[in-house]
Design an enzyme around this catalytic site. Sequence first.
Site, mmCIF file in Angstrom:
data_model
loop_
_atom_site.group_PDB
_atom_site.id
_atom_site.type_symbol
_atom_site.label_atom_id
_atom_site.label_comp_id
_atom_site.label_asym_id
_atom_site.label_seq_id
_atom_site.Cartn_x
_atom_site.Cartn_y
_atom_site.Cartn_z
ATOM 1 N N TYR A 73 44.066 33.817 47.109
ATOM 2 C CA TYR A 73 45.487 34.045 46.829
ATOM 3 C C TYR A 73 46.233 33.295 47.928
ATOM 4 C CZ TYR A 73 43.766 38.205 44.264
ATOM 5 O OH TYR A 73 43.103 39.068 43.433
ATOM 6 N N CYS A 120 47.297 35.494 50.878
ATOM 7 C CA CYS A 120 46.277 36.400 51.428
ATOM 8 C C CYS A 120 45.965 36.027 52.882
ATOM 9 C CB CYS A 120 45.018 36.322 50.573
ATOM 10 S SG CYS A 120 43.550 37.035 51.345
ATOM 11 N N PHE A 170 43.496 36.915 54.812
ATOM 12 C CA PHE A 170 42.082 36.626 55.034
ATOM 13 C C PHE A 170 41.707 35.244 54.488
ATOM 14 C CE2 PHE A 170 42.424 41.294 54.818
ATOM 15 C CZ PHE A 170 41.973 41.591 56.102
ATOM 16 N N CYS A 171 42.318 34.868 53.361
ATOM 17 C CA CYS A 171 42.092 33.521 52.819
ATOM 18 C C CYS A 171 42.642 32.471 53.769
ATOM 19 C CB CYS A 171 42.771 33.378 51.456
ATOM 20 S SG CYS A 171 42.179 34.538 50.202
#
Length: 339
Positions: free
Chosen positions: A114, A117, A119-120
């Site tokens: 995403y 996001c 964490f991404c």
Amino acid sequence: MKRISGIAAIANKAIEGFTAGTTISGQRLQQASRYTNSCNSSSFAKSPLFSRCSLVDHLGLGHSTHSSFAAAHSLSPKMFFSATAASSLAEEVQATEPPHYTKFLPKDVVLYQYEACPFCNKVKAFLDYYDIPYKIVEVNPINKKEIKWSDYKKVPILLVDGKQMVDSSDIINKLFQRIHPEISVNSVPDGDEDMKWRGWVDNHLVHVLSPNIYRTPTEALESFDYITSHGNFSFSERIVAKYAGAAAMYFVSKKLKKKHHITDERAALYEAAETWVDALKGREFLGGSKPNLADLAVFGVLRPIRHLKSGREMVENTRIGEWYTQMESAVGVSSKIKE
């Protein structure tokens, strides 16, 4: 390497010819002497592998052997080579050879993500910093059809030459190990500090972000305008997601605020930023002159909010701006493959 092999060959022949106490002819001794005396002006002496002027020093046999060569030149027609010393030379030559590692050059890297996001974005910051080209597949958060093939139903998912990696920290650890096989993630310089702050990112910093970017209805709409304009949505999904998603996340953020014991969203964000700057202790990066994995993690999770209202105010009201700008320069342009 050819020069080292040549020296080893000289040593081996010396052992074969002189271990039994064979006398060196005066002519050969004088030739050896002329070589050692003239080495300062030879191109061989300028090699970075050698720093002293005598043949003995080039061989690394030590001061006592150097004295023996000098004595042989001035007094004696005889000279004996030590098999033990020559053997030590061979071991030293091998010990000074640096290990050779194959550079990590994956052929196909695909990140399922995403756009907003955190964490991404940690994974993207790592890929960008190490200049690893990657493709992006934006996952539709409503139906997640792009990752139906995987048993893992969260993002990020990284495919490296067809092999699936999941969980942002685990992905980064594995990639780091592939890039630096000679270094363990747990044994890097100041590794305890690095791991401590990477844990702080995952367990504290990311939880401060949502209550801030969805703090008010206006900020929630701003965030979802960014999310839907960069995400994988059809036109109708984009309209629904922007307004329905913003409303939903506004209320979710209030629950997150309570869950993580946050009383004032901005104060919590500013405190986190100042805590990170304090951790730098005056250094350019936590890693010193270059970013380490903790630097990349903090930068990664902050990057998607940098130009939202919450991110702008964070930079204006804390000392984090200088470090952030330095990180932008260190990470450089994205290595994402444009299709």
